[in-house]
Design a protein around this motif. Structure first.
Motif, short mmCIF file in Angstrom:
data_model
loop_
_atom_site.label_atom_id
_atom_site.label_comp_id
_atom_site.label_asym_id
_atom_site.label_seq_id
_atom_site.Cartn_x
_atom_site.Cartn_y
_atom_site.Cartn_z
N VAL A 192 -11.42 37.15 28.64
CA VAL A 192 -12.76 36.56 28.68
C VAL A 192 -13.70 37.47 29.47
O VAL A 192 -14.80 37.81 29.00
CB VAL A 192 -12.74 35.14 29.29
CG1 VAL A 192 -14.16 34.63 29.54
CG2 VAL A 192 -11.98 34.17 28.39
N VAL A 193 -13.27 37.87 30.65
CA VAL A 193 -14.09 38.73 31.50
C VAL A 193 -14.37 40.07 30.81
O VAL A 193 -15.50 40.56 30.80
CB VAL A 193 -13.43 38.94 32.88
CG1 VAL A 193 -14.16 39.99 33.70
CG2 VAL A 193 -13.35 37.62 33.63
N SER A 194 -13.35 40.63 30.18
CA SER A 194 -13.51 41.91 29.48
C SER A 194 -14.52 41.79 28.33
O SER A 194 -15.34 42.68 28.12
CB SER A 194 -12.16 42.38 28.94
OG SER A 194 -12.31 43.58 28.24
N ALA A 195 -14.45 40.70 27.59
CA ALA A 195 -15.40 40.49 26.48
C ALA A 195 -16.82 40.39 27.01
O ALA A 195 -17.75 40.98 26.44
CB ALA A 195 -15.02 39.24 25.70
N LEU A 196 -16.99 39.67 28.10
CA LEU A 196 -18.34 39.53 28.68
C LEU A 196 -18.87 40.88 29.17
O LEU A 196 -20.03 41.23 28.94
CB LEU A 196 -18.31 38.52 29.82
CG LEU A 196 -18.04 37.07 29.41
CD1 LEU A 196 -17.81 36.20 30.64
CD2 LEU A 196 -19.16 36.53 28.55
N ILE A 197 -18.01 41.64 29.84
CA ILE A 197 -18.42 42.96 30.34
C ILE A 197 -18.73 43.89 29.17
O ILE A 197 -19.75 44.61 29.19
CB ILE A 197 -17.32 43.57 31.24
CG1 ILE A 197 -17.24 42.80 32.55
CG2 ILE A 197 -17.58 45.06 31.50
CD1 ILE A 197 -16.02 43.15 33.40
N SER A 198 -17.89 43.88 28.14
CA SER A 198 -18.11 44.76 26.99
C SER A 198 -19.40 44.42 26.26
O SER A 198 -20.11 45.31 25.78
CB SER A 198 -16.92 44.66 26.02
OG SER A 198 -15.77 45.19 26.63
N ARG A 199 -19.70 43.14 26.16
CA ARG A 199 -20.95 42.73 25.51
C ARG A 199 -22.14 43.21 26.33
O ARG A 199 -23.10 43.76 25.79
CB ARG A 199 -20.98 41.22 25.35
CG ARG A 199 -22.16 40.75 24.51
CD ARG A 199 -22.01 39.30 24.19
NE ARG A 199 -22.87 38.54 25.09
CZ ARG A 199 -22.84 37.25 25.21
NH1 ARG A 199 -21.98 36.53 24.54
NH2 ARG A 199 -23.66 36.63 26.02
N ARG A 200 -22.08 43.01 27.64
CA ARG A 200 -23.18 43.46 28.50
C ARG A 200 -23.39 44.96 28.45
O ARG A 200 -24.51 45.44 28.51
CB ARG A 200 -22.88 43.06 29.94
CG ARG A 200 -23.53 41.81 30.31
CD ARG A 200 -24.00 41.87 31.73
NE ARG A 200 -25.05 40.88 31.79
CZ ARG A 200 -25.08 39.89 32.63
NH1 ARG A 200 -24.14 39.78 33.51
NH2 ARG A 200 -26.06 39.05 32.60
#
Length: 93
Positions: free
Chosen positions: A52-60
């Motif tokens: 979840v954290v990785s997806a949020l960081i990658s999107r940002r």
């Protein structure tokens, strides 16, 4: 998920590498005794929270499109829900 394979030619490889890990962890969890199953599910929770954290960081960071980032985040959250449900249902064991 709109992971751009032109810019990231290793993306299909990474998807296969992580996919097989999910299959193996699922088989191990399903075949484990209660004590080991609890530890495996707890480990899966950690993995999915990191996803979840990785997806949020990658999107940002722009590595995933807005739609792709939402899809990746939702997929990770969807994987997390049954694990948390199992832990809640089996907390007294």
């Amino acid at each position: 998920m709109d992971i751009r394979t032109v810019a990231n030619p290793a993306a299909p490889y990474l998807a296969r590498v992580f996919g097989i890990r999910d299959v193996v962890l699922t088989v191990l969890t399903a075949s484990a005794d209660e004590q080991d199953r609890r530890r495996l599910v707890q480990g899966l929770v950690v993995i999915d929270v990191c996803d979840v954290v990785s997806a949020l960081i990658s999107r940002r960071a722009g590595h995933l499109s807005e739609a792709g980032g939402r899809a990746a985040t939702l997929a990770a959250v969807a994987a997390l829900m049954p694990e948390l449900g199992w832990l809640a249902a089996n907390r007294d064991r």
